[in-house]
Scaffold this motif. Structure first.
Motif, short mmCIF file in Angstrom:
data_model
loop_
_atom_site.label_atom_id
_atom_site.label_comp_id
_atom_site.label_asym_id
_atom_site.label_seq_id
_atom_site.Cartn_x
_atom_site.Cartn_y
_atom_site.Cartn_z
N SER A 160 38.61 -3.84 31.97
CA SER A 160 37.54 -2.85 32.04
C SER A 160 37.20 -2.67 33.51
O SER A 160 37.28 -3.62 34.29
N GLY A 161 36.80 -1.46 33.89
CA GLY A 161 36.52 -1.26 35.30
C GLY A 161 35.64 -0.07 35.58
O GLY A 161 35.46 0.82 34.75
N ALA A 162 35.09 -0.09 36.79
CA ALA A 162 34.29 1.01 37.32
C ALA A 162 34.74 1.23 38.75
O ALA A 162 35.01 0.28 39.48
N PHE A 163 34.85 2.50 39.14
CA PHE A 163 35.38 2.87 40.45
C PHE A 163 34.47 3.90 41.10
O PHE A 163 34.13 4.90 40.47
N HIS A 219 35.01 -1.04 43.76
CA HIS A 219 35.50 -1.09 42.38
C HIS A 219 35.21 -2.47 41.81
O HIS A 219 35.16 -3.47 42.51
N PHE A 220 34.95 -2.45 40.51
CA PHE A 220 34.61 -3.67 39.79
C PHE A 220 35.42 -3.68 38.51
O PHE A 220 35.36 -2.73 37.73
N GLN A 221 36.22 -4.73 38.33
CA GLN A 221 37.01 -4.86 37.13
C GLN A 221 36.78 -6.23 36.51
O GLN A 221 36.50 -7.21 37.22
N LEU A 222 36.93 -6.28 35.21
CA LEU A 222 36.73 -7.51 34.48
C LEU A 222 37.75 -7.57 33.34
O LEU A 222 37.88 -6.60 32.58
N ILE A 223 38.49 -8.66 33.26
CA ILE A 223 39.44 -8.86 32.16
C ILE A 223 38.67 -9.45 30.99
O ILE A 223 37.99 -10.47 31.14
N LEU A 224 38.78 -8.79 29.85
CA LEU A 224 38.04 -9.21 28.65
C LEU A 224 38.99 -9.34 27.47
O LEU A 224 40.03 -8.67 27.42
N PRO A 225 38.65 -10.17 26.48
CA PRO A 225 39.58 -10.41 25.37
C PRO A 225 39.67 -9.29 24.34
O PRO A 225 40.66 -9.20 23.62
N HIS A 226 38.65 -8.44 24.27
CA HIS A 226 38.66 -7.36 23.26
C HIS A 226 38.02 -6.11 23.85
O HIS A 226 37.26 -6.18 24.81
N ASN A 276 37.58 12.35 33.77
CA ASN A 276 37.14 11.01 34.15
C ASN A 276 38.01 10.48 35.29
O ASN A 276 39.19 10.21 35.10
N PRO A 277 37.44 10.31 36.48
CA PRO A 277 38.21 9.81 37.62
C PRO A 277 38.88 8.46 37.35
O PRO A 277 39.95 8.18 37.88
N ALA A 278 38.28 7.63 36.52
CA ALA A 278 38.85 6.31 36.25
C ALA A 278 40.20 6.41 35.55
O ALA A 278 41.04 5.52 35.68
N GLU A 279 40.44 7.50 34.82
CA GLU A 279 41.72 7.65 34.11
C GLU A 279 42.90 7.62 35.08
O GLU A 279 43.97 7.13 34.73
N ILE A 326 42.18 8.33 44.96
CA ILE A 326 42.59 8.57 43.57
C ILE A 326 41.44 9.14 42.74
O ILE A 326 41.65 10.01 41.89
N CYS A 327 40.23 8.68 42.97
CA CYS A 327 39.08 9.07 42.13
C CYS A 327 38.23 10.17 42.73
O CYS A 327 37.22 10.56 42.13
N GLY A 328 38.58 10.69 43.87
CA GLY A 328 37.75 11.67 44.56
C GLY A 328 37.82 13.07 43.98
O GLY A 328 38.18 14.01 44.66
#
Length: 156
Positions: A26-29, A36-43, A99-102, A142-144
């Motif tokens: 999961s992430g935000a950019f 940018h902030f990303q986090l690996i999550l199990p679901h 969505n820039p995150a895509e 990439i997200c601009g």
């Protein structure tokens, strides 16, 4: 005289269970700062989205974070408690191209594809390294999306 050869396939019978393991990034950019902030999550569900929101809100806690999201059910779960420093903005249905995150997900998927991993831990190690190697300049490039910088459309 020719010979007729019969070829038969033999299908072995054995106990087999297909097992899939997965992990989610999961992430935000920020197209403005490149943070940018990303986090690996199990679901990929509401409970884990709550974990993401809670952790993301602690990054620069005095900063207001505007998150552009698709209309995934878990993004809109009634049980979510949105931290005070996060605002959720939902895209129109079926418009992931807005969505820039895509574009970041596409970049990560290209780096991830066509590689062999021995374990889920190897996958998570690879993802962690790719995330760490992502520069602020790269995120901004990439997200601009141009609409991000049109201040007249943001009436939050």
């Amino acid at each position: 005289m020719g010979h007729i050869i019969h070829v038969f396939g033999i299908k072995p019978i054995c106990a087999f269970q297909q097992v899939f393991k997965s992990t989610w990034l999961s992430g935000a950019f920020s197209p403005i700062t490149g943070d940018h902030f990303q986090l690996i999550l199990p679901h990929c569900n509401a409970d884990n989205f709550q974990v993401f929101l809670d952790n993301f809100s602690k990054e620069n806690p005095k900063e207001l974070k505007i998150m552009v999201l698709d209309n995934g059910r878990f993004h809109k779960a009634k049980k979510l408690i949105i931290p005070e420093n996060i605002v959720l903005v939902f895209l129109p249905p079926y418009s992931p191209e807005l969505n820039p995150a895509e574009k970041m997900w596409a970049k990560y998927k290209r780096e991830f594809s066509n590689k062999f991993y021995n374990s889920l831990e190897d996958v998570e190690d690879f993802i962690t390294n790719v995330v760490k190697a992502t520069s602020k300049k790269e995120v901004m490039s990439i997200c601009g999306y141009s609409y991000v910088f049109l201040d007249k459309i943001w009436a939050i």
